[in-house]
Structure formats: structure tokens, C-alpha cells
Design an enzyme around this catalytic site. Structure first.
Site, PDB file in Angstrom:
ATOM      1  N   ARG A 110      -3.764  15.265 -14.834  1.00  0.00           N
ATOM      2  CA  ARG A 110      -2.858  14.852 -13.746  1.00  0.00           C
ATOM      3  C   ARG A 110      -3.207  15.631 -12.491  1.00  0.00           C
ATOM      4  NH1 ARG A 110       1.363  17.515 -13.313  1.00  0.00           N
ATOM      5  NH2 ARG A 110       2.073  17.394 -15.474  1.00  0.00           N
ATOM      6  N   TYR A 155       3.378  -5.288   5.315  1.00  0.00           N
ATOM      7  CA  TYR A 155       3.121  -5.806   3.966  1.00  0.00           C
ATOM      8  C   TYR A 155       4.458  -5.874   3.218  1.00  0.00           C
ATOM      9  CZ  TYR A 155       1.604  -5.764  -0.887  1.00  0.00           C
ATOM     10  OH  TYR A 155       1.440  -6.057  -2.214  1.00  0.00           O
ATOM     11  N   ASP A 173      -2.007   2.237   7.644  1.00  0.00           N
ATOM     12  CA  ASP A 173      -2.418   1.503   6.449  1.00  0.00           C
ATOM     13  C   ASP A 173      -3.683   0.732   6.826  1.00  0.00           C
ATOM     14  OD1 ASP A 173      -2.833  -0.424   4.467  1.00  0.00           O
ATOM     15  OD2 ASP A 173      -0.696  -0.630   4.031  1.00  0.00           O
ATOM     16  N   LYS A 224      -7.663  -3.762  -2.861  1.00  0.00           N
ATOM     17  CA  LYS A 224      -8.163  -4.815  -1.982  1.00  0.00           C
ATOM     18  C   LYS A 224      -9.647  -4.573  -1.674  1.00  0.00           C
ATOM     19  CE  LYS A 224      -3.810  -5.758  -2.317  1.00  0.00           C
ATOM     20  NZ  LYS A 224      -2.836  -5.295  -1.329  1.00  0.00           N
TER      21      LYS A 224
HETATM   22  C1  LIG Z   1      -1.578  -4.642  -1.355  1.00  0.00           C
HETATM   23  C2  LIG Z   1      -1.148  -3.834  -0.189  1.00  0.00           C
HETATM   24  C3  LIG Z   1      -0.361  -2.685  -0.358  1.00  0.00           C
HETATM   25  C4  LIG Z   1       0.187  -2.245  -1.698  1.00  0.00           C
HETATM   26  O1  LIG Z   1      -0.819  -1.868  -2.568  1.00  0.00           O
HETATM   27  P1  LIG Z   1      -0.752  -2.065  -4.180  1.00  0.00           P
HETATM   28  O2  LIG Z   1      -2.080  -1.578  -4.613  1.00  0.00           O
HETATM   29  O3  LIG Z   1      -0.493  -3.504  -4.454  1.00  0.00           O
HETATM   30  O4  LIG Z   1       0.383  -1.205  -4.659  1.00  0.00           O
HETATM   31  C5  LIG Z   1      -0.048  -1.956   0.773  1.00  0.00           C
HETATM   32  N1  LIG Z   1      -0.467  -2.335   2.009  1.00  0.00           N
HETATM   33  C6  LIG Z   1      -1.211  -3.431   2.190  1.00  0.00           C
HETATM   34  C7  LIG Z   1      -1.637  -3.801   3.577  1.00  0.00           C
HETATM   35  C8  LIG Z   1      -1.578  -4.221   1.110  1.00  0.00           C
HETATM   36  O5  LIG Z   1      -2.302  -5.327   1.319  1.00  0.00           O
END
Ligand SMILES: *Cc1c(COP(=O)(O)O)cnc(C)c1O
Length: 393
Positions: A59, A112, A184, A209
Site C-alpha cells: 500500500r 465530468y 484535470d 482514458k
Molecule cells: C473518467 C474521468 C474521470 C474519473 O475517472 P475514473 O477513472 O472513471 O474514476 C475524471 N475526470 C475526467 C475528465 C474523466 O473523463
């Protein structure tokens, strides 16, 4: 890559080189070129407290995760990186690390959906206040900042409306108020945009992504610009425990190696799709930051290398037409998520952004979002054309 007198440090290399080598020296024992998947929870100690290279429990740290964390920190130009079990786990950990009850956060008014839900339904119950603000409007952000504002939270491009926020201008506004700028960077990826170079304090990723890039892993990451913030994140990553496992870390690390190539191809194909959509009478608006008429185009040109693989468009005939298009494509798979090698299509109002219905983050019902993959561009255009023809019948 050993940093000796004859070799440049890995941090001096170009992006593509760092994606392949940062944090990833060949294994000193076997020479294995690819970091191993260290499927271990614990580590032998050479005497009590005698840790080998600091590893005691997975961890706290795991070598496969360390490799990923060093690589993504290098790509995002930060001092340290942290890998999590998901993007939302990364976000939650960051909020615990940087805020306390009574603090206030500014979030994008088209954030998001999962991020919005995290603030609205989870963090707010623990005393964290937030306001959705149109973050492409720097004056609106400045006006929304109060004495309790601790974080200005930015997505750029935003999801699904592909709004562009001026990272450098927002960093100035946030810092002047004693707040931190969190970006982000999931949609752009560090290949197209490096927020820390424009003044951001922390970069957030859903590595699910573009970073992972193959729709085969769920993960998240944080990268800090400064050591003081990194220490807070490190403490909370270990204390809260939502870490990325070794296999997931390995998949993301493998994905990053081809990030530059993939983002170029995603951008090439998106440009072809945009050109096609602009030629169609069924489409009332094509939304892409690479278009001169996009309101954020000038800012996007300044802070992005290219404009990425996400394209949104609105159907002139309304919601039913949008629902029909997403059900009539064949190569574009009807699915949530984005950023993989394969093309995806979705209806944000009923799918990814359904939880925002009735909120300030509600999206237009006639909107379609596509994540343009790296298949043959002409095939993608033909698939969309075919879907439009079926619509007409
Ligand atoms: C998918 C996404 C998230 C969340 O991520 P997860 O891996 O699904 O928890 C946050 N911000 C953006 C812009 C995203 O596309």
C-alpha cells in the site's frame, strides 16, 4: 537509464523518450527491459527496519507503481506522481489532502459527471462547499472566489462540451487569492498539454482514458508541482489506501509508451471527423477546440500542442436524432468512457451526464459525443455517414 557523466539525465530528454524510459531502467538483476509486475504485498527486511530501497508494504509503495509514478511525474513536469485505483479515487484523496471542512472549491459548470457527483453527493456531506462556475470566463472565476476558497478546479477541454479554460490566467487568479489551481488533464493528456508549465499546482488524471489508452484498465493519477503539496498527497495516498495495483500500474505504464503516437493519430482522425460533420445538414453545431470559431480556440492554440480526439456535436432535429445516431454506427461503439484506441460514441444527456439532469451541469439533449479512435480515418467517416443515411430513411 543511469544518470552518469556521459548520459543526459532522463529529465533532459524529449517527451517521447521520457514516456519510454522515465522510471523504467532495465532490471539490475536480470536485465529485463520492461519493469516487472511486482505482485507482492510485502518485502523481506534485512534485519528489523532494514528495508531494501524503502519497500516495506505495497500500500505504501510497490516497484511497478513507483515506475508508473516516476514516468507520469516526468511527463507532467512535476516533482512527484501518485497512482490510484481510479480517477475518482485520485480526486477524493487530493481533496482530503488539500481541504478541510468549511473550505470552498470552484468547479467547472460542465465538469465530468462523476467529479460533480463526488462534490455534490459525497464531499459536501463532509463540509466542503463548492460552486460550479463557467471556468472559460476568468472574471467569473475571480468573482466566485471567497475567503474560504482553497482550490480552483479546472478541466480543459471540458467534458462533454469541450470548453477551454485559460490555465495561466486561472493560475494567476487562484494564486492571488491564496488558492491552488488543480487541472484535470484527462482529455488532453500530457502530450497535448502540460498544465504545470502554465502554473497549475496539481494535475489530475483518469488514466483509464488516454494515459492507459486501450480501454483495459481503470486508474487515476496525481502529479504535484511542489514538494510540500506532494508530501500531503503521499501521506493521504498511504493513509486512505486507494492505490493502483501492480498489474493496473503496468498496463498504464505500457500505455504511456505510445501516448505521443496515439495522440497524434487521435488528433488526425478527429480533424477528419470534424470536417465531415461540418458538411452535414443534420448537424447544427460541431464542437472542437481546433475550429477557429470555437470560443476557446485562441487559448487552446496557446496551451495545447494539438486538439485531441474528443468531438461533440448537436443534431438539428433534436434529442431523438441524437439517440438514433448513437445507435446506428457500427465502428463507433455505443459506450461510456473515452480515450481508447477504438472509437466510441455516446449520448451524454442519457449516459455519462445523466446524473447531472436538473442540475447546473445538465447538457443539451441533442448532444452527441465521440471519442475518435486510431482506426483508419476514412472508415470512421464512412461509418458516421452510414449512420446519417439510416437516419434519413
Ligand atoms: C473518467 C474521468 C474521470 C474519473 O475517472 P475514473 O477513472 O472513471 O474514476 C475524471 N475526470 C475526467 C475528465 C474523466 O473523463
Amino acid at each position: 537509464m543511469a544518470a552518469d557523466d556521459t548520459l543526459a539525465k532522463v529529465s533532459d530528454f524529449g517527451f517521447e523518450t521520457r514516456a519510454i524510459h522515465a522510471g523504467q531502467e532495465p532490471d539490475p538483476r536480470t536485465g529485463a527491459v520492461v519493469p516487472a509486475i511486482y505482485a507482492t504485498s510485502t518485502y523481506k527486511q534485512d534485519g528489523v527496519g532494514g528495508l531494501r530501497e524503502g519497500y516495506e508494504y505495497s500500500r505504501s509503495a510497490n516497484p511497478t507503481r513507483t515506475a508508473l509514478e516516476e514516468c507520469i511525474a516526468s511527463l507532467e513536469l512535476g516533482v512527484r506522481g501518485f497512482a490510484f485505483a481510479s480517477g475518482l479515487a485520485a480526486e477524493d484523496t487530493l481533496l482530503r489532502a488539500l481541504t478541510k471542512p468549511g473550505d470552498h472549491v470552484i468547479i467547472p459548470d460542465d465538469a465530468y459527471g462523476g467529479t460533480y457527483r463526488l462534490f455534490d453527493k459525497v464531499e459536501s456531506r463532509w463540509g466542503l462547499a463548492y460552486d460550479p462556475v463557467p471556468i472559460s470566463d476568468v472574471d467569473a472565476v475571480r468573482a466566485a472566489i471567497g475567503p474560504q476558497t482553497r482550490i480552483v478546479w479546472v478541466e480543459t477541454p471540458t467534458n462533454p462540451l469541450l470548453g477551454i479554460a485559460d490555465i495561466a490566467a486561472l493560475a494567476e487568479v487562484a494564486h492571488a487569492a491564496g488558492a491552488l489551481l488543480v487541472v484535470d488533464n484527462t482529455f488532453a493528456s500530457p502530450y497535448l498539454q502540460q498544465p504545470i508549465a502554465h502554473g497549475a499546482d496539481v494535475v489530475v488524471h483518469s488514466t483509464t482514458k488516454y494515459a492507459g489508452g486501450h480501454s483495459d484498465v481503470v486508474g487515476g493519477a496525481l502529479v504535484a508541482r511542489e514538494e510540500a503539496v506532494a508530501e500531503q498527497i503521499a501521506f493521504h495516498q498511504n493513509s486512505m489506501g486507494a492505490v493502483a495495483g501492480p498489474f493496473d500500474s503496468w498496463l498504464v505504464l505500457r500505455g504511456l509508451k505510445t501516448l505521443a503516437l496515439r495522440m497524434e493519430r487521435h488528433s488526425d482522425n478527429a480533424e477528419q471527423v470534424v470536417e465531415f460533420l461540418q458538411s452535414r445538414p443534420e448537424v447544427s453545431h460541431v464542437i472542437y477546440p481546433g475550429l477557429a470559431e470555437h470560443p476557446g480556440h485562441a487559448v487552446a492554440v496557446r496551451q495545447m500542442k494539438r486538439f485531441g480526439g474528443m468531438v461533440s456535436f448537436r443534431m438539428a432535429a433534436g434529442e431523438q436524432a441524437a439517440l438514433d445516431v448513437v445507435e446506428h454506427t457500427e465502428l463507433f461503439t455505443l459506450a461510456e468512457s473515452l480515450g481508447g484506441v477504438e472509437s466510441l460514441i455516446e449520448h451524454p444527456g442519457r449516459m455519462t451526464h445523466a446524473s447531472a439532469a436538473g442540475s447546473p451541469l445538465e447538457v443539451p439533449a441533442d448532444l452527441v459525443r465521440v471519442s475518435v479512435g486510431i482506426e483508419t480515418g476514412a472508415d470512421l467517416v464512412a461509418d458516421l455517414a452510414h449512420a446519417f443515411e439510416r437516419l434519413a430513411r
